[in-house]
Design a protein around this motif. Sequence first.
Motif: not given
Length: 302
Positions: A191-192, A195, A246, A259, A267, A270-271, A274, A277-278
């Motif tokens: 996910e990172l 982004w 997300r 958020s 974002v 933030e990701v 965390t 998982t989304e």
Amino acid sequence: MSRAPYRVSHLDALEAESLFIMREVVAEFERPVLLFSGGKDSIVMLRLAEKAFAPGRIPFPVMHVDTGHNFPEVLAYRDRRVSELNVQLIVASVQEAIDSGLVRESGDGMRNRIQTPVLLDAVEKYRFDALFGGARRDEEKARAKERVFSFRDDFGQWDPRNQRPELWALYNARIAPGESIRVFPLSNWTELDVWHYIAREGIDLPDIYFAHDREVVDRNGMLYAINEFLPLKAGETPFVERVRYRTVGDASCTAAVRSDADTIDKVIDEVAATRITERGATRGDDKVSEAAMEDRKREGYF
């Protein structure tokens, strides 16, 4: 005279792998299609397809398996983006399948499970033999079992014990009539990574991915937006919360998270922090059982 070592960034390596996968599919298969939901992963896949075949057009259509329970911002984005790229959009409608009797709506109002027969019907109708999906291995444990080229039998079903080895990025594209391959170019992304790539490429996204005020209700610790697909239950009290999404899916089972991240840089921060998982944080349909996603994938789900 010494030369500086040639270095490729992490994002460059991921992009190169994904572009290679897409070009390999177009070279090996007759009728590929890109599954597009309007979510960030399918948006990144569309950008990769644009780069893989530039300066020509993307040489395959885009298909949205439409539950009818969509966030309006996502539909508006979908229509604008395919128009900009001049690609063919195929909409496989769950509502039309319900009206025709192909599927029956469940009592809980969630339509994700009944997407599967609609998808398989569209695959048969258009004779697609390779379907690009945006799944990543970091999303969920069933998806972590997937190969990049994920074999599906002539019923569209997935058997995690009967997958082909993928050594040294060699992909087996051999299929018999009626069989197909699901292809996941983002398998090795996180996910990172997604982004960071969105930030690097300056990719536009639907506004719901960024923090905004929305009327929500708390159900079992998950914040669901109140809308026509998710009415209030007896005793529930809605409230306004600053949230973002997300992941994007069926509006009846996709929750938001609290958020203040209203920019891409926020974002990313933030990701990065965390540890949930989304899908674990936001998808009610994945909480039906421990094996909910794997069960659906065995039936032919994305």
